[in-house]
Design an enzyme around this catalytic site. Structure first.
Site, PDB file in Angstrom:
ATOM      1  N   GLU A   1      42.718 -10.133  14.054  1.00 55.66           N
ATOM      2  CA  GLU A   1      42.796 -11.290  13.154  1.00 55.66           C
ATOM      3  C   GLU A   1      41.519 -11.473  12.340  1.00 55.66           C
ATOM      4  O   GLU A   1      41.563 -11.976  11.217  1.00 55.66           O
ATOM      5  CB  GLU A   1      43.091 -12.568  13.933  1.00 55.66           C
ATOM      6  CG  GLU A   1      44.512 -12.646  14.492  1.00 55.66           C
ATOM      7  CD  GLU A   1      44.636 -12.032  15.876  1.00 55.66           C
ATOM      8  OE1 GLU A   1      43.682 -11.372  16.334  1.00 55.66           O
ATOM      9  OE2 GLU A   1      45.690 -12.221  16.511  1.00 55.66           O
TER      10      GLU A   1
ATOM     11  N   PHE B   1      49.897 -22.836  26.807  1.00 55.97           N
ATOM     12  CA  PHE B   1      49.618 -21.414  26.600  1.00 55.97           C
ATOM     13  C   PHE B   1      49.241 -21.160  25.132  1.00 55.97           C
ATOM     14  O   PHE B   1      49.947 -21.586  24.235  1.00 55.97           O
ATOM     15  CB  PHE B   1      50.847 -20.579  26.985  1.00 55.97           C
ATOM     16  CG  PHE B   1      50.665 -19.104  26.718  1.00 55.97           C
ATOM     17  CD1 PHE B   1      49.733 -18.359  27.435  1.00 55.97           C
ATOM     18  CD2 PHE B   1      51.421 -18.466  25.742  1.00 55.97           C
ATOM     19  CE1 PHE B   1      49.558 -17.009  27.189  1.00 55.97           C
ATOM     20  CE2 PHE B   1      51.240 -17.108  25.486  1.00 55.97           C
ATOM     21  CZ  PHE B   1      50.310 -16.383  26.205  1.00 55.97           C
ATOM     22  N   GLN B   2      48.143 -20.481  24.928  1.00 52.39           N
ATOM     23  CA  GLN B   2      47.615 -20.167  23.588  1.00 52.39           C
ATOM     24  C   GLN B   2      47.398 -21.418  22.733  1.00 52.39           C
ATOM     25  O   GLN B   2      47.561 -21.381  21.524  1.00 52.39           O
ATOM     26  CB  GLN B   2      48.505 -19.141  22.870  1.00 52.39           C
ATOM     27  CG  GLN B   2      48.463 -17.778  23.564  1.00 52.39           C
ATOM     28  CD  GLN B   2      49.047 -16.640  22.748  1.00 52.39           C
ATOM     29  OE1 GLN B   2      49.948 -16.844  21.941  1.00 52.39           O
ATOM     30  NE2 GLN B   2      48.539 -15.422  22.969  1.00 52.39           N
TER      31      GLN B   2
ATOM     32  N   LYS C   1      54.632 -24.881  16.030  1.00 48.47           N
ATOM     33  CA  LYS C   1      55.823 -24.043  16.003  1.00 48.47           C
ATOM     34  C   LYS C   1      57.091 -24.842  15.693  1.00 48.47           C
ATOM     35  O   LYS C   1      57.959 -24.388  14.941  1.00 48.47           O
ATOM     36  CB  LYS C   1      55.983 -23.318  17.350  1.00 48.47           C
ATOM     37  CG  LYS C   1      57.069 -22.250  17.319  1.00 48.47           C
ATOM     38  CD  LYS C   1      57.037 -21.377  18.570  1.00 48.47           C
ATOM     39  CE  LYS C   1      58.056 -20.234  18.429  1.00 48.47           C
ATOM     40  NZ  LYS C   1      58.032 -19.341  19.589  1.00 48.47           N
TER      41      LYS C   1
ATOM     42  N   MET D   1      18.376  -2.551  10.881  1.00 51.12           N
ATOM     43  CA  MET D   1      17.600  -3.681  10.356  1.00 51.12           C
ATOM     44  C   MET D   1      16.830  -4.370  11.476  1.00 51.12           C
ATOM     45  O   MET D   1      15.670  -4.759  11.296  1.00 51.12           O
ATOM     46  CB  MET D   1      18.523  -4.664   9.644  1.00 51.12           C
ATOM     47  CG  MET D   1      17.783  -5.730   8.852  1.00 51.12           C
ATOM     48  SD  MET D   1      16.692  -5.034   7.607  1.00 51.12           S
ATOM     49  CE  MET D   1      17.703  -5.205   6.130  1.00 51.12           C
TER      50      MET D   1
END
Lengths: 157, 564
Positions: free
Chosen positions: B50, B112-113, B162, B473
Site C-alpha cells: 500500500e 478486526f483490521q 464497509k 548519505m
C-alpha cells in the site's frame, strides 16, 4: 529567545465531528501551547466558537493564527487586541468555614453561593482570569476542598 | 439516481476524469473493488504494497499534473499507506486516497483490521473525512478532489466504512460545492505586486529563488519569461529542478545544503530575494540568521502560513504563483536587464571558482558520472525519479533537466523507497518517456517488491542502482561528523540485484566499467522491460559541496582541488 506573550484567540469553526481534535492536534503537532480552551455552538448557526488562551513569541502566535486558518472547517480566526474576557470558577468549601466572609468575597468577584449542602457549600465567581487567580489566592485560608475553572471566553470590544 | 456507496465511488472517479487508480484490495474495501471489476472506464494498477500505491499515485500526479488516486483497505492497509500520505503532504502533491473502514456498527470495538484512520491521517493530510452515511459520499468525494487540487495542493483522505459502501442512497455528482470556509487566495494583491516590482527595479543584485510551488502551479514557462525578460539570475530549490532548462544562462543551479557554490554565494550576496513558490526550508537556508543577510525579501506563495514563517518577508504576496508572475510580467518593462550585467559577472566568477564537479577516476565509476552519462544518452527523453540519499543529491546536481515535471523526488519527507513506485506512476502517466529511477543499494530494498507491479503492468522502469555498499548519505555524515564511526551503515552483505530483478521477470545488469554501463543502458532501453542496472561505484565518494547542518550558506565545504 523571543519574548513569550499571552494571547487570546477566537476561532469560528463549522460545527462538525472531529473539528475540535483538528484544532488540538494542530497545537500538539506543532508544539504550541494551550493554556485554556472553551468551545460551544454559536446559537442559530452551523458554527461553533472556540476561545483559546495561548502563549508564544510574535512569530509563533502568527503561525498559530495562520495554521488555524488553513484548517478546512475554520471560518475565521480572531487574534484579540482589545477584549472583554471572562472566566468562571466553582469552589467547594467545608460548611464549617466562615460563610459570611466567603459570600462577601464572592460578591467582590462577580460571584455568589450557588449551593449549600449538609457538609459543603459551592460558590461561583465569574471575572477576568487574572482576578479569578486573585480570588483563588485569597480564599485559600478558607480551606477550599475542590476548585474547577472554566477557561476563558472573550469578545472583542 | 439511487446506487450504493461503492458505485458512487466509481461514478465519482469517472466524473473526475480519473484514468488510473493505484491500489491494493482487502476486506473493508471489497465492495468498491467489486465495482472496479465491473467497469472499464479507468485502469487499476495493483501495487504489491500500500505504501507503493500512494507513491505511485504521487509519481503519476507529479508527472501529469493531475490528482493521483490510491485505494486501500482498513487497518494495516491504511497504516502502510501513511508514509505515502505524509510524503505527499510535505511535497504538496494533490492526491485523493480512499480507504475502507470496518462497518459503522463495529467502529470503536477494536474490530478486526480496525484503526482510527482519520485520527492518524489528520496530521499528514490537507483534509480528511470519515463518511458515515452514503448520502454524503458524493459531496465528500467532490470536496476531496477540489481541496486536493486547489490552493496549496495536498493529499485528502476519505475513509469509508464497509456498510456505507453497501448502503443505497441518492447520488448526484453535479451538485454545487458550498465550501464557505475554504476559499484559497489565488490572486495576488496588485498593490503588493506593484511594490515588489518597484523594489526589483531598485535592487542592484536581485536574485530569483525558485521553489517547487512553481512546478505545482504549472507556472514554469511564465517564470522562464519573467527571468529572461528581467535578466535577473535565478537559483532553484531541489523541488524546482527543471523550472529553467539546465542550459539557461541565467540559471545558477541548485542552492542549499548540497547546492552549488555559486548559488549559495549568490544567495549570500544578493540584496533582494525574489522567492516564488519556495518555502525557505532549512535544507535551503542553512543558518537562518545568516541567510541572505543584507537582502530584502519578496515572497510569493499560495499558503499564507509559509510567508514569514522562517524568514521575514518585506513584500509578502499571497496568491497562485502563475497568476502573480503573469502580473509581474506585465509590470516588468521598467526593469532593464543590462543593469544586472556586473552582478551576473560576479556570479559567473563564483561558478568558475568552484563549479559543480567531481574528480574522475580511471579505475572505478564515479556515481556522478553515471548521472551525467544518463543525461548525455537520454537527456530530455527521460523522466527522472529518485529514492533518497547520496544518489538523489547527485541526480539533482548533475542531471541536465530541460523541463518541469521531468524531476520527481521525495523532498520534504525524504522517503527511502519512494523512487521505484513513483517511477511506475510516472511511466503510467507518461508512457512516451523513458522512466529512469536513480536509486541506492539502501533505498531500492525498501520497495523492491514493486518489480512485480512493473513487470505485470508492463511499465518498464529502468532502476539505476548506484551501489556503494553503503547507506551512503549517513556514511558521509558519519565520516565527516562522527569521526568515521560507520555505525550500521555498511551494506556489504547484499542480494544479487541481477537475480532479484530476474526472479520477478525483469532484467538485470551488473556493471563495473563505463563501457558496460553504456551497453546495459542501451540494452535496457531497447528491450523496454523492467531493469535493475546495478552499478559498482566508488564507495567513499561524498556529495559535495556541502553546508554542514545549521551552518551558513557561505561557509561551504568544497570539493578539494586535485593536485595537477
Amino acid at each position: 529567545m523571543e519574548a513569550s506573550e499571552r494571547r487570546v484567540i477566537s476561532v469560528i469553526v463549522v460545527n462538525e465531528a472531529s473539528v475540535l481534535s483538528r484544532i488540538t492536534d494542530l497545537f500538539s503537532g506543532r508544539g504550541y501551547n494551550i493554556t485554556s480552551l472553551t468551545v460551544a455552538p454559536i446559537p442559530d448557526s452551523r458554527y461553533s466558537r472556540l476561545t483559546i488562551v495561548t502563549s508564544g513569541s510574535i512569530r509563533v502566535i502568527e503561525q498559530i493564527t495562520k495554521q488555524l486558518h488553513k484548517l478546512i472547517p475554520v471560518l475565521r480566526v480572531y487574534e484579540h487586541a482589545d477584549l472583554v474576557e471572562k472566566e468562571m470558577a466553582l469552589v467547594k468549601f467545608p460548611v464549617t468555614e466562615n460563610i459570611t466572609d466567603i459570600s462577601t468575597l464572592c460578591e467582590a468577584y462577580n460571584g455568589k453561593i450557588v449551593n449549600v449542602g449538609e457538609n459543603v457549600i459551592i460558590v461561583m465567581v465569574a471575572d477576568e482570569p487574572k482576578r479569578v487567580d486573585n480570588f483563588l489566592q485569597v480564599i485559600k485560608r478558607y480551606n477550599p476542598k475542590e476548585i474547577v475553572r472554566s477557561g476563558a471566553v472573550a469578545l472583542e470590544r | 439516481m439511487q446506487i450504493n456507496g461503492a458505485q458512487m465511488v466509481i461514478e465519482a472517479l469517472i466524473a473526475e476524469g480519473v484514468d488510473t487508480v493505484f491500489g491494493y484490495p482487502g476486506g473493508a474495501i471489497m465492495n468498491v473493488y467489486d465495482e472496479i471489476y465491473k467497469q472499464n472506464d479507468f485502469k487499476h494498477i495493483l501495487t504489491r504494497h500500500e505504501q507503493a500505491s500512494v507513491h505511485a499515485a504521487e509519481g503519476y500526479s507529479k508527472a501529469s499534473g493531475k490528482v493521483g488516486v490510491a485505494m486501500i483497505t482498513s487497518g494495516p492497509g491504511f497504516t502502510n499507506a501513511v508514509t505515502g500520505l505524509a510524503d505527499a503532504y510535505m511535497d504538496s502533491i494533490p492526491l485523493v486516497v480512499i480507504s475502507g473502514q470496518v462497518p459503522m456498527s463495529l467502529i470503536g470495538t477494536d474490530a478486526f483490521q480496525e484503526i482510527d484512520a482519520v485520527g492518524i491521517s489528520r496530521s499528514c493530510t490537507k483534509h480528511n473525512y470519515l463518511v458515515t452515511d452514503a448520502k454524503d459520499l458524493g459531496r465528500i468525494l467532490k470536496e476531496a478532489f477540489h481541496i486536493a487540487s486547489t490552493g496549496r495542493p495536498g493529499p485528502v483522505h476519505v475513509d469509508i466504512p464497509k456498510d456505507v459502501t453497501a448502503q443505497i442512497a441518492e447520488f448526484d455528482y453535479s451538485l454545487e460545492l458550498n465550501l464557505e470556509t475554504y476559499k484559497p487566495h489565488v490572486k495576488g494583491n496588485p498593490r503588493q505586486i506593484k511594490k515588489a516590482m518597484e523594489a526589483i527595479s531598485k535592487a542592484k543584485r536581485p536574485l530569483f529563488y525558485l521553489g517547487g510551488g512553481i512546478i505545482n502551479a504549472d507556472a514554469a514557462y511564465e517564470v522562464r519569461d519573467l527571468v529572461h525578460k528581467t535578466g535577473i539570475p535565478a537559483v532553484e530549490t531541489f523541488m524546482a529542478r527543471g523550472t529553467l532548462s539546465h542550459d539557461d544562462d541565467l540559471l545558477i543551479s541548485m542552492l542549499g545544503m548540497h547546492g552549488s557554490y555559486a548559488a549559495n554565494m549568490a544567495m549570500s550576496e544578493t540584496d533582494l530575494v525574489i522567492g516564488l513558490g519556495a518555502r525557505f526550508d532549512d535544507r535551503v537556508t542553512g543558518k537562518l540568521s545568516e541567510f541572505a543577510k543584507n537582502a530584502g525579501v519578496i515572497h510569493v506563495d499560495i499558503d499564507p502560513a509559509s510567508i514569514s514563517k522562517l524568514v521575514n518577508a518585506d513584500y509578502p504576496i499571497v496568491g497562485d504563483v502563475k497568476n502573480v508572475v503573469k502580473e509581474m510580467l506585465e509590470l516588468s518593462s521598467e526593469i532593464k536587464s543590462e543593469k544586472y550585467s556586473s552582478w551576473r559577472d560576479t556570479i559567473n566568477q563564483f561558478d568558475e571558482l568552484h563549479p559543480l564537479a567531481y574528480h574522475e577516476d580511471t579505475d572505478r565509476i564515479k556515481p556522478q558520472w553515471v548521472i551525467e552519462r544518463v543525461g548525455e544518452l537520454l537527456g530530455d527523453s527521460a523522466n527522472i525519479s529518485t529514492d533518497v540519499g547520496q544518489h538523489q543529491m547527485w541526480s539533482a546536481q548533475f542531471y541536465p533537466f530541460t523541463r518541469p515535471r521531468q524531476w520527481i523526488s521525495s523532498g520534504g519527507l525524504g522517503t527511502m523507497g519512494f523512487g521505484f513506485p513513483a517511477a511506475i506512476g510516472v511511466k503510467s502517466a507518461c508512457p512516451e518517456k523513458i522512466s529512469v529511477n536513480f536509486t541506492g543499494d539502501g533505498s531500492i530494498l525498501m520497495n523492491c517488491q514493486e518489480l512485480m507491479t512493473a513487470v505485470e503492468q508492463k511499465l518498464p522502469v529502468i532502476n539505476i542502482i548506484l551501489n556503494n555498499n553503503f547507506l551512503g548519505m549517513v556514511r558521509q555524515w558519519q565520516t565527516m561528523f562522527y569521526d568515521k564511526r560507520h555505525s550500521e551503515t555498511d551494506l556489504s552483505v547484499q542480494p544479487d540485484f541481477v537475480k532479484l530483478s530476474e526472479a520477478f521477470g525483469g532484467i538485470g545488469y551488473r556493471v563495473k566499467t563505463k563501457d558496460e554501463f553504456d551497453a546495459a543502458l542501451k540494452d535496457a532501453v531497447e528491450k523496454n522491460i523492467v531493469a535493475f542496472i546495478d552499478v559498482v561505484v566508488e564507495r567513499m565518494e561524498n556529495v559535495m559541496p556541502m553546508v554542514p547542518s545549521g551552518g551558513s550558506l557561505f561557509n561551504m565545504m568544497l570539493l578539494e582541488k586535485k593536485e595537477k
